[in-house]
Design a protein around this motif. Structure first.
Motif, PDB file in Angstrom:
ATOM      1  N   ALA A 189       0.838  -1.201   0.000  1.00 12.07           N
ATOM      2  CA  ALA A 189       0.000   0.000   0.000  1.00 12.07           C
ATOM      3  C   ALA A 189       0.870   1.246   0.000  1.00 12.07           C
ATOM      4  CB  ALA A 189      -0.921  -0.004   1.215  1.00 12.07           C
ATOM      5  N   GLY A 190       1.940   1.225   0.789  1.00 12.30           N
ATOM      6  CA  GLY A 190       2.853   2.365   0.819  1.00 12.30           C
ATOM      7  C   GLY A 190       3.482   2.614  -0.539  1.00 12.30           C
ATOM      8  N   VAL A 191       3.922   1.522  -1.191  1.00 14.26           N
ATOM      9  CA  VAL A 191       4.566   1.677  -2.490  1.00 14.26           C
ATOM     10  C   VAL A 191       3.564   2.176  -3.532  1.00 14.26           C
ATOM     11  CG1 VAL A 191       5.668   0.416  -4.364  1.00 14.26           C
ATOM     12  CG2 VAL A 191       6.421   0.067  -2.045  1.00 14.26           C
ATOM     13  N   ILE A 192       2.314   1.688  -3.459  1.00 14.40           N
ATOM     14  CA  ILE A 192       1.293   2.170  -4.410  1.00 14.40           C
ATOM     15  C   ILE A 192       1.147   3.675  -4.267  1.00 14.40           C
ATOM     16  CG2 ILE A 192      -1.177   2.152  -4.961  1.00 14.40           C
ATOM     17  CD1 ILE A 192      -1.213  -0.803  -4.301  1.00 14.40           C
ATOM     18  N   PHE A 193       1.010   4.153  -3.022  1.00 17.67           N
ATOM     19  CA  PHE A 193       0.849   5.593  -2.804  1.00 17.67           C
ATOM     20  C   PHE A 193       2.042   6.366  -3.362  1.00 17.67           C
ATOM     21  CE2 PHE A 193       2.125   9.132  -0.023  1.00 17.67           C
ATOM     22  CZ  PHE A 193       1.098  10.012  -0.307  1.00 17.67           C
ATOM     23  N   VAL A 194       3.253   5.954  -2.965  1.00 16.36           N
ATOM     24  CA  VAL A 194       4.427   6.732  -3.354  1.00 16.36           C
ATOM     25  C   VAL A 194       4.636   6.690  -4.864  1.00 16.36           C
ATOM     26  CG1 VAL A 194       6.914   6.925  -3.124  1.00 16.36           C
ATOM     27  CG2 VAL A 194       5.543   6.443  -1.128  1.00 16.36           C
ATOM     28  N   LEU A 195       4.478   5.509  -5.467  1.00 19.61           N
ATOM     29  CA  LEU A 195       4.781   5.392  -6.895  1.00 19.61           C
ATOM     30  C   LEU A 195       3.764   6.143  -7.739  1.00 19.61           C
ATOM     31  CD1 LEU A 195       6.643   4.295  -8.958  1.00 19.61           C
ATOM     32  CD2 LEU A 195       5.522   2.109  -8.857  1.00 19.61           C
ATOM     33  N   VAL A 196       2.471   6.031  -7.408  1.00 20.18           N
ATOM     34  CA  VAL A 196       1.455   6.750  -8.183  1.00 20.18           C
ATOM     35  C   VAL A 196       1.670   8.250  -8.068  1.00 20.18           C
ATOM     36  CG1 VAL A 196      -1.005   7.283  -8.309  1.00 20.18           C
ATOM     37  CG2 VAL A 196      -0.270   4.926  -8.115  1.00 20.18           C
ATOM     38  N   MET A 197       1.885   8.729  -6.828  1.00 23.86           N
ATOM     39  CA  MET A 197       2.063  10.168  -6.648  1.00 23.86           C
ATOM     40  C   MET A 197       3.342  10.660  -7.302  1.00 23.86           C
ATOM     41  SD  MET A 197      -0.498  11.364  -5.132  1.00 23.86           S
ATOM     42  CE  MET A 197       0.008  12.961  -4.536  1.00 23.86           C
ATOM     43  N   SER A 198       4.432   9.888  -7.170  1.00 26.87           N
ATOM     44  CA  SER A 198       5.696  10.385  -7.731  1.00 26.87           C
ATOM     45  C   SER A 198       5.621  10.371  -9.255  1.00 26.87           C
ATOM     46  CB  SER A 198       6.871   9.557  -7.238  1.00 26.87           C
ATOM     47  OG  SER A 198       6.926   8.332  -7.896  1.00 26.87           O
ATOM     48  N   ASN A 199       4.987   9.334  -9.845  1.00 28.72           N
ATOM     49  CA  ASN A 199       4.833   9.328 -11.295  1.00 28.72           C
ATOM     50  C   ASN A 199       3.996  10.514 -11.758  1.00 28.72           C
ATOM     51  OD1 ASN A 199       6.382   7.200 -11.993  1.00 28.72           O
ATOM     52  ND2 ASN A 199       4.744   5.932 -12.783  1.00 28.72           N
ATOM     53  N   LEU A 200       2.929  10.813 -11.011  1.00 28.53           N
ATOM     54  CA  LEU A 200       2.066  11.933 -11.384  1.00 28.53           C
ATOM     55  C   LEU A 200       2.845  13.249 -11.343  1.00 28.53           C
ATOM     56  CD1 LEU A 200      -0.798  13.116 -11.909  1.00 28.53           C
ATOM     57  CD2 LEU A 200      -1.041  13.299  -9.454  1.00 28.53           C
TER      58      LEU A 200
ATOM     59  N   ILE B 286       5.792  11.986   4.025  1.00 33.06           N
ATOM     60  CA  ILE B 286       4.344  12.111   4.271  1.00 33.06           C
ATOM     61  C   ILE B 286       3.773  10.754   4.679  1.00 33.06           C
ATOM     62  CG2 ILE B 286       2.117  12.572   3.171  1.00 33.06           C
ATOM     63  CD1 ILE B 286       3.605  14.539   1.342  1.00 33.06           C
ATOM     64  N   LEU B 287       4.141   9.721   3.905  1.00 31.75           N
ATOM     65  CA  LEU B 287       3.639   8.372   4.182  1.00 31.75           C
ATOM     66  C   LEU B 287       4.052   7.905   5.574  1.00 31.75           C
ATOM     67  CD1 LEU B 287       2.411   5.693   2.908  1.00 31.75           C
ATOM     68  CD2 LEU B 287       4.769   5.066   2.508  1.00 31.75           C
ATOM     69  N   GLU B 288       5.327   8.179   5.915  1.00 33.24           N
ATOM     70  CA  GLU B 288       5.846   7.775   7.219  1.00 33.24           C
ATOM     71  C   GLU B 288       5.039   8.399   8.369  1.00 33.24           C
ATOM     72  OE1 GLU B 288      10.299   7.936   8.582  1.00 33.24           O
ATOM     73  OE2 GLU B 288      10.113   8.522   6.509  1.00 33.24           O
ATOM     74  N   MET B 289       4.833   9.721   8.268  1.00 39.46           N
ATOM     75  CA  MET B 289       4.109  10.411   9.339  1.00 39.46           C
ATOM     76  C   MET B 289       2.685   9.887   9.431  1.00 39.46           C
ATOM     77  SD  MET B 289       5.503  14.154   8.412  1.00 39.46           S
ATOM     78  CE  MET B 289       5.257  15.204   9.802  1.00 39.46           C
TER      79      MET B 289
ATOM     80  N   TYR C 102       8.259  20.427  19.084  1.00 39.91           N
ATOM     81  CA  TYR C 102       8.638  19.793  17.830  1.00 39.91           C
ATOM     82  C   TYR C 102      10.115  19.998  17.585  1.00 39.91           C
ATOM     83  CZ  TYR C 102       3.697  19.696  16.657  1.00 39.91           C
ATOM     84  OH  TYR C 102       2.362  19.449  16.646  1.00 39.91           O
ATOM     85  N   ASN C 103      10.736  19.032  16.903  1.00 42.56           N
ATOM     86  CA  ASN C 103      12.066  19.315  16.364  1.00 42.56           C
ATOM     87  C   ASN C 103      12.056  18.941  14.892  1.00 42.56           C
ATOM     88  OD1 ASN C 103      12.325  16.534  16.258  1.00 42.56           O
ATOM     89  ND2 ASN C 103      13.314  16.451  18.257  1.00 42.56           N
ATOM     90  N   LEU C 104      13.221  18.984  14.275  1.00 45.27           N
ATOM     91  CA  LEU C 104      13.273  18.793  12.830  1.00 45.27           C
ATOM     92  C   LEU C 104      13.476  17.328  12.437  1.00 45.27           C
ATOM     93  CD1 LEU C 104      15.460  21.848  11.878  1.00 45.27           C
ATOM     94  CD2 LEU C 104      13.036  21.573  11.470  1.00 45.27           C
ATOM     95  N   SER C 105      13.340  16.387  13.411  1.00 48.48           N
ATOM     96  CA  SER C 105      13.709  15.010  13.081  1.00 48.48           C
ATOM     97  C   SER C 105      12.797  14.399  12.022  1.00 48.48           C
ATOM     98  CB  SER C 105      13.698  14.146  14.339  1.00 48.48           C
ATOM     99  OG  SER C 105      12.408  14.091  14.857  1.00 48.48           O
ATOM    100  N   PHE C 106      11.615  14.991  11.803  1.00 37.68           N
ATOM    101  CA  PHE C 106      10.761  14.435  10.746  1.00 37.68           C
ATOM    102  C   PHE C 106      11.385  14.630   9.374  1.00 37.68           C
ATOM    103  CE2 PHE C 106       9.467  18.818  11.090  1.00 37.68           C
ATOM    104  CZ  PHE C 106       9.256  19.204   9.776  1.00 37.68           C
ATOM    105  N   LEU C 107      12.358  15.539   9.275  1.00 43.88           N
ATOM    106  CA  LEU C 107      13.019  15.770   7.990  1.00 43.88           C
ATOM    107  C   LEU C 107      14.152  14.793   7.730  1.00 43.88           C
ATOM    108  CD1 LEU C 107      13.353  19.649   7.735  1.00 43.88           C
ATOM    109  CD2 LEU C 107      12.043  18.157   6.261  1.00 43.88           C
ATOM    110  N   SER C 108      14.386  13.851   8.682  1.00 47.04           N
ATOM    111  CA  SER C 108      15.638  13.091   8.593  1.00 47.04           C
ATOM    112  C   SER C 108      15.772  12.308   7.288  1.00 47.04           C
ATOM    113  CB  SER C 108      15.784  12.178   9.801  1.00 47.04           C
ATOM    114  OG  SER C 108      14.609  11.501  10.040  1.00 47.04           O
TER     115      SER C 108
END
Lengths: 207, 208
Positions: free
Chosen positions: A47-58, A86-89, B79-85
């Motif tokens: 699911a993560g790869v689908i999101f990243v690949l579709v968005m990055s291709n777009l 974004i996906l990570e957060m 907050y810190n900047l670690s989300f940018l890592s």
């Protein structure tokens, strides 16, 4: 153009079968082996790869005419890295267990050669609609590939499927869920996929 | 003593390729000849060790240092900047690899001819970014702390990579002499070889 352009349908199915990233092109092998311990984490990775690949291709196909050729790779990497962040957060906030089971490999989607490879080979030369279809097909092919590996490893190694236990403990092959088992299962599956492909080629030559 | 334990664990027990699955693409792609495997191993050792040191320093001296406290409905949150890592590390690695390439090209022609082709490949080697993230953001997973422990860990991990890719290439070179069924040639038989090597490396698990 001398060669006929592929139709949208062909673009989509290329990723699923003919150019499957997992079994034919061997792209992004690190996550292929690392997250296939359980079907759940394989699906999450997919699911993560689908999101990243579709968005990055777009995005990459939208900006393909403005990007200077010399600096295109760093620009692609920054776009992909932002999408992965974004996906990570998002995953850490809404599915924390999945995020911790994927661990570092969640961030490592950045260096998955599948994503940069499609950006370079397809999205930088095609219009946004075709690029999105290509990205979706490739990512779906990747998800399918790793899910198949994960089914074998989880079913025979841990005796369960998506957490439901099926095979009793004395018949399980414990080595399959350990690191070494990933190489074994993937190697056997690739050899069988190769066999099917070779049979097909032989048949089409005879006909 | 503790440094020796960290280094041994990183080289053999938690081997980067066979146990953690980092850097598989070059592991399977470049390992058909002993000489190129050796060059690749050297280039990777150099880049992983130095880029991990750089990203450790950046993470602790820049990303964690600048904080911002916001008053939200959930109370005060810092907050810190670690989300940018992830973004910062990949840029650091890419530019560092570029720098190393320019440097080697200028000062050592023989070294450049040995490592030159492999350096651009290293940016997308997930071992580099993986170790950088493991030693900073996910450092509780591997249990090393402090600059020198991290440096030793990175050196051990990259030496483990070099050792394994060299042994693997020697086996693959030897394997060329034997007939292998067509559908097993190439990647499948390499994966089975890696499986057997991983089993062998499990033996080191009892030593630490």
């Amino acid at each position: 153009m001398a060669r006929r352009q592929k139709s949208i349908k062909e673009v989509f199915s290329a990723g699923l079968f003919k150019q499957n990233p997992t079994f034919v092109q061997f792209l992004g092998m690190c996550p292929t082996l690392a997250v296939t311990k359980s079907v759940e984490s394989a699906l999450g990775m997919g699911a993560g790869v689908i999101f990243v690949l579709v968005m990055s291709n777009l995005i990459i196909s939208l900006i393909r005419n403005f990007v200077p050729k010399e600096v295109r790779i760093p620009i692609y990497i920054v776009i992909i890295a932002s999408l992965v962040t974004i996906l990570e957060m998002f995953m850490k906030a809404y599915t924390p267990e999945l995020a911790s089971s994927l661990g570092t490999f969640l961030s490592l989607i950045v260096v998955n050669c599948l994503i940069l490879g499609r950006a370079e080979a397809f999205a930088s030369k095609n219009n946004p609609i075709r690029s999105v279809v290509d990205g979706f097909g490739m990512a779906l092919g990747f998800t399918g590939g790793i899910t198949i590996i994960a089914i074998f490893r989880e079913l025979f190694g841990a005796g369960s499927l998506l957490g439901y236990s099926i095979i009793p403990e004395q018949y399980q092959v414990g080595i399959l869920v350990q690191a070494a088992g990933a190489f074994l299962v993937f190697g056997i599956l690739v050899s069988q996929v190769n066999r099917i492909r070779m049979n097909k080629e032989e048949r089409s030559e005879v006909a | 003593m503790e440094y020796i334990a960290i280094a041994f664990g990183a080289i053999f027990v938690n081997n980067v390729v066979l146990n953690q699955f980092y850097g598989l693409c070059p592991f399977l792609g470049v390992s058909t000849k002993k000489s190129s495997a050796l060059s690749m191993g050297m280039a990777v050792t150099f880049v992983i060790t130095l880029s991990t040191m750089i990203s450790y320093l950046i993470y602790h001296n820049v990303l964690l240092k600048y904080t911002m406290t916001l008053n939200t409905e959930f109370g005060e949150i810092t907050y810190n900047l670690s989300f940018l890592s992830t973004i910062v590390f990949i840029l650091v690695i890419a530019s560092f690899v570029q720098l190393v390439e320019m440097f080697i090209k200028k000062f050592s022609a023989p070294l450049y001819s040995a490592l030159g082709v492999y350096l651009p490949l290293i940016t997308t080697n997930c071992a580099v970014l993986g170790v950088a993230i493991d030693t900073t953001v996910n450092s509780e997973r591997i249990g090393v702390e402090g600059f020198w422990q991290v440096t030793i860990y990175a050196l051990g991990i990259s030496l483990g990579y070099a050792v394994v890719i060299f042994i693997f290439s020697a086996i693959r070179e030897e394997m060329m002499a034997y007939p292998i069924k067509k559908n097993w040639q190439g990647i499948p038989i390499a994966l089975i070889t890696a499986f057997i090597m991983a089993m062998v490396f499990y033996g080191f698990g009892g030593m630490v």
